[in-house]
Write an enzyme that holds these catalytic residues in place. Structure first.
Site, PDB file in Angstrom:
ATOM      1  N   PRO A  21     -38.571  17.978  38.939  1.00  0.00           N
ATOM      2  CA  PRO A  21     -39.077  19.077  39.850  1.00  0.00           C
ATOM      3  C   PRO A  21     -38.101  18.947  41.094  1.00  0.00           C
ATOM      4  O   PRO A  21     -37.864  18.028  41.606  1.00  0.00           O
ATOM      5  CB  PRO A  21     -40.518  18.315  40.240  1.00  0.00           C
ATOM      6  CG  PRO A  21     -40.499  16.883  40.114  1.00  0.00           C
ATOM      7  CD  PRO A  21     -39.684  16.815  38.849  1.00  0.00           C
ATOM      8  N   ALA A  23     -38.039  21.532  44.398  1.00  0.00           N
ATOM      9  CA  ALA A  23     -38.590  22.706  45.090  1.00  0.00           C
ATOM     10  C   ALA A  23     -37.597  23.762  45.485  1.00  0.00           C
ATOM     11  O   ALA A  23     -36.278  23.204  45.819  1.00  0.00           O
ATOM     12  CB  ALA A  23     -39.033  22.105  46.485  1.00  0.00           C
ATOM     13  N   GLN A  78     -47.211  19.689  40.397  1.00  0.00           N
ATOM     14  CA  GLN A  78     -47.133  18.261  41.066  1.00  0.00           C
ATOM     15  C   GLN A  78     -47.623  18.701  42.534  1.00  0.00           C
ATOM     16  O   GLN A  78     -47.214  19.685  43.209  1.00  0.00           O
ATOM     17  CB  GLN A  78     -45.505  18.206  41.320  1.00  0.00           C
ATOM     18  CG  GLN A  78     -45.368  16.866  42.186  1.00  0.00           C
ATOM     19  CD  GLN A  78     -43.681  16.547  42.532  1.00  0.00           C
ATOM     20  OE1 GLN A  78     -43.186  17.276  43.519  1.00  0.00           O
ATOM     21  NE2 GLN A  78     -43.366  15.515  42.094  1.00  0.00           N
ATOM     22  N   CYS A 108     -40.530  12.127  47.563  1.00  0.00           N
ATOM     23  CA  CYS A 108     -39.859  13.032  48.713  1.00  0.00           C
ATOM     24  C   CYS A 108     -39.497  12.589  49.855  1.00  0.00           C
ATOM     25  O   CYS A 108     -40.152  12.153  50.445  1.00  0.00           O
ATOM     26  CB  CYS A 108     -40.517  14.334  48.917  1.00  0.00           C
ATOM     27  SG  CYS A 108     -39.626  15.609  49.792  1.00  0.00           S
ATOM     28  N   ASN A 208     -34.830   8.207  36.653  1.00  0.00           N
ATOM     29  CA  ASN A 208     -34.483   9.575  37.215  1.00  0.00           C
ATOM     30  C   ASN A 208     -33.382   9.163  38.108  1.00  0.00           C
ATOM     31  O   ASN A 208     -33.429   8.069  39.027  1.00  0.00           O
ATOM     32  CB  ASN A 208     -35.390  10.347  37.751  1.00  0.00           C
ATOM     33  CG  ASN A 208     -35.117  11.626  38.702  1.00  0.00           C
ATOM     34  OD1 ASN A 208     -35.363  11.311  40.160  1.00  0.00           O
ATOM     35  ND2 ASN A 208     -34.502  12.416  38.235  1.00  0.00           N
ATOM     36  N   GLY A 209     -32.412  10.222  38.359  1.00  0.00           N
ATOM     37  CA  GLY A 209     -31.158   9.803  39.404  1.00  0.00           C
ATOM     38  C   GLY A 209     -30.043   9.810  38.804  1.00  0.00           C
ATOM     39  O   GLY A 209     -29.599   8.982  37.871  1.00  0.00           O
ATOM     40  N   ASP A 210     -29.170  10.886  39.078  1.00  0.00           N
ATOM     41  CA  ASP A 210     -27.583  10.768  38.714  1.00  0.00           C
ATOM     42  C   ASP A 210     -27.535  10.942  37.183  1.00  0.00           C
ATOM     43  O   ASP A 210     -26.342  10.488  36.890  1.00  0.00           O
ATOM     44  CB  ASP A 210     -27.028   9.699  39.234  1.00  0.00           C
ATOM     45  CG  ASP A 210     -27.007   9.516  40.860  1.00  0.00           C
ATOM     46  OD1 ASP A 210     -27.229  10.519  41.340  1.00  0.00           O
ATOM     47  OD2 ASP A 210     -26.573   8.350  41.495  1.00  0.00           O
ATOM     48  N   GLY A 232     -32.350  16.278  37.197  1.00  0.00           N
ATOM     49  CA  GLY A 232     -32.498  17.336  38.310  1.00  0.00           C
ATOM     50  C   GLY A 232     -31.182  17.912  38.521  1.00  0.00           C
ATOM     51  O   GLY A 232     -31.188  19.106  37.995  1.00  0.00           O
ATOM     52  N   ARG A 233     -30.454  17.636  39.684  1.00  0.00           N
ATOM     53  CA  ARG A 233     -29.385  18.515  40.115  1.00  0.00           C
ATOM     54  C   ARG A 233     -28.434  18.798  38.752  1.00  0.00           C
ATOM     55  O   ARG A 233     -27.435  19.773  39.049  1.00  0.00           O
ATOM     56  CB  ARG A 233     -28.551  17.664  41.242  1.00  0.00           C
ATOM     57  CG  ARG A 233     -29.571  17.692  42.342  1.00  0.00           C
ATOM     58  CD  ARG A 233     -29.120  16.528  43.460  1.00  0.00           C
ATOM     59  NE  ARG A 233     -29.075  15.204  42.990  1.00  0.00           N
ATOM     60  CZ  ARG A 233     -28.641  14.334  43.404  1.00  0.00           C
ATOM     61  NH1 ARG A 233     -27.811  14.363  44.491  1.00  0.00           N
ATOM     62  NH2 ARG A 233     -28.635  13.060  42.935  1.00  0.00           N
TER      63      ARG A 233
END
Ligand SMILES: Cc1cc2nc3c(=O)[nH]c(=O)nc-3n(C[C@H](O)[C@H](O)[C@H](O)COP(=O)(O)O)c2cc1C
Length: 335
Positions: A21, A23, A78, A108, A208-210, A232-233
């Site tokens: 997710p 935002a 969420q 967050c 999650n992450g990178d 994500g990114r």
């Protein structure tokens, strides 16, 4: 690595790559595209429960799902918040809006969110976090999942403890971003530390992450022992990336990366979707970042002046024409 089926309540997911997710980014339009390209799961943007309860327009938009084609994926909403009554109301509103699963945000790092003692700040108050979880679990019959970080800081890596009490309270899946709150987005995500959480509970854990490609996806799964992963990114300008990773993990052939005419067509489609999601005036503005990301991800060189026009023009028709010209030039040069 073995392909795992992930069970969340009555929902069975047989694809290990999820869209994280974000935002302002993973709105219904973006999620629809990620699903079309084969994402295993997608999650709504974070919805601040107190603001939703107060009827704030942006939060109402985030909850709306009218034109999101979820195919046969469950629809995950969420929520964030630090008060039981708002989270309870938010969960009920999400249920009424057609949610299949409710996720609570404990990850967050934003000051706006943590000063209100929500998001990752709740990892410092595990008792309070647990009460909020219990409230949401009780509010509806929907399965509840949570998303968190490793902890608040290096001295408080308590993801494992929170995971245990959450699982006891009935939480069905947990996503962990391998950073502490105090790291914000600095340093590297530590996938190996997530293995403590995996070992502590019997529910699916999502790393999650990178994670940016198939190589990092495999590393993250291996080091954490997690059941699934969330990207994500790395999906900026590449809504197909999650589906591609999921396909490779399932030993299927991934869809080809859209290029040239196919990429242009996708960008125009995404653009139209955003116009209908946000309305014309706002849509033109919020679509710009995506146009920029697509071009950057595809490494399409654009004259500074033309880029400026593309990203400031207020007329959708003109923006689309500029984009067509950019691609014409790009494809001519490549030929
Ligand atoms: C712009 C932006 C918005 C985000 N919004 C949310 C959110 O609404 N809810 C949430 O749980 N995490 C949110 N995150 C965190 C991401 O879901 C994810 O945990 C984080 O970006 C690390 O994964 P990545 O390295 O694959 O991007 C956001 C991250 C970014 C960069």
């Amino acid at each position: 690595l073995s392909l795992k089926k992930i069970r969340i309540g009555k929902h069975i997911i047989d694809n290990q790559a999820f869209l994280a997710p974000m935002a302002g980014i993973t709105d219904a339009s973006f999620r629809s595209l990620a699903i079309k390209f084969g994402a295993g799961l997608v999650v709504s943007e974070m919805i601040a429960s107190a603001s939703l309860g107060a009827g704030q327009r942006e939060m109402v938009r985030r909850l709306k799902n009218d034109f999101l084609s979820c195919a046969n994926l469950p629809h995950i909403v969420q929520l964030s918040g630090n008060q039981e009554r708002w989270l309870e109301l938010g969960a009920k509103m999400a249920f009424d809006a057609g949610a299949d699963i409710i996720d609570i945000n404990f990850g967050c790092p934003s000051k706006k969110v943590t000063n209100g003692l929500a998001g990752s700040a709740l990892m410092r108050e595990p008792d309070k976090a647990l009460r909020l979880i219990e409230t949401v679990v009780k509010a509806t019959d929907l399965p509840v999942t949570i998303k968190m970080r490793l902890g608040w800081d290096e001295d408080n890596l308590n993801a494992k403890d929170i995971a245990k009490s959450a699982a006891n309270a009935g939480v069905k899946m947990i996503s962990v971003h391998g950073r502490t709150r105090q790291q914000f987005y600095k340093g590297k995500a530590r996938w190996g530390l997530i293995s403590d959480v995996v070992d502590a509970v019997n529910i699916p854990i999502v790393v999650n992450g990178d994670i940016t490609n198939i190589k990092t996806a495999k590393m993250a799964l291996e080091l954490s022992g997690a059941d699934a992963l969330m990207i994500g990114r790395a999906s900026y300008g590449q809504p197909w990336i999650v589906g591609q990773v999921g396909a490779v993990l399932a030993e299927e052939s991934p869809i080809a990366t859209p290029k040239d005419a196919a990429l242009l067509e996708l960008m125009l489609e995404h653009y139209e979707m955003m116009m209908s999601e946000y309305g014309y005036t706002h849509g033109v503005r919020v679509a710009r970042k995506h146009l920029n990301w697509y071009l950057a991800a595809a490494d399409i060189k654009v004259d500074k002046q033309i880029m400026h026009q593309l990203l400031t023009n207020k007329e959708a028709k003109q923006v689309k024409n500029i984009l067509r010209k950019i691609f014409q030039k790009h494809m001519q040069e490549a030929a």
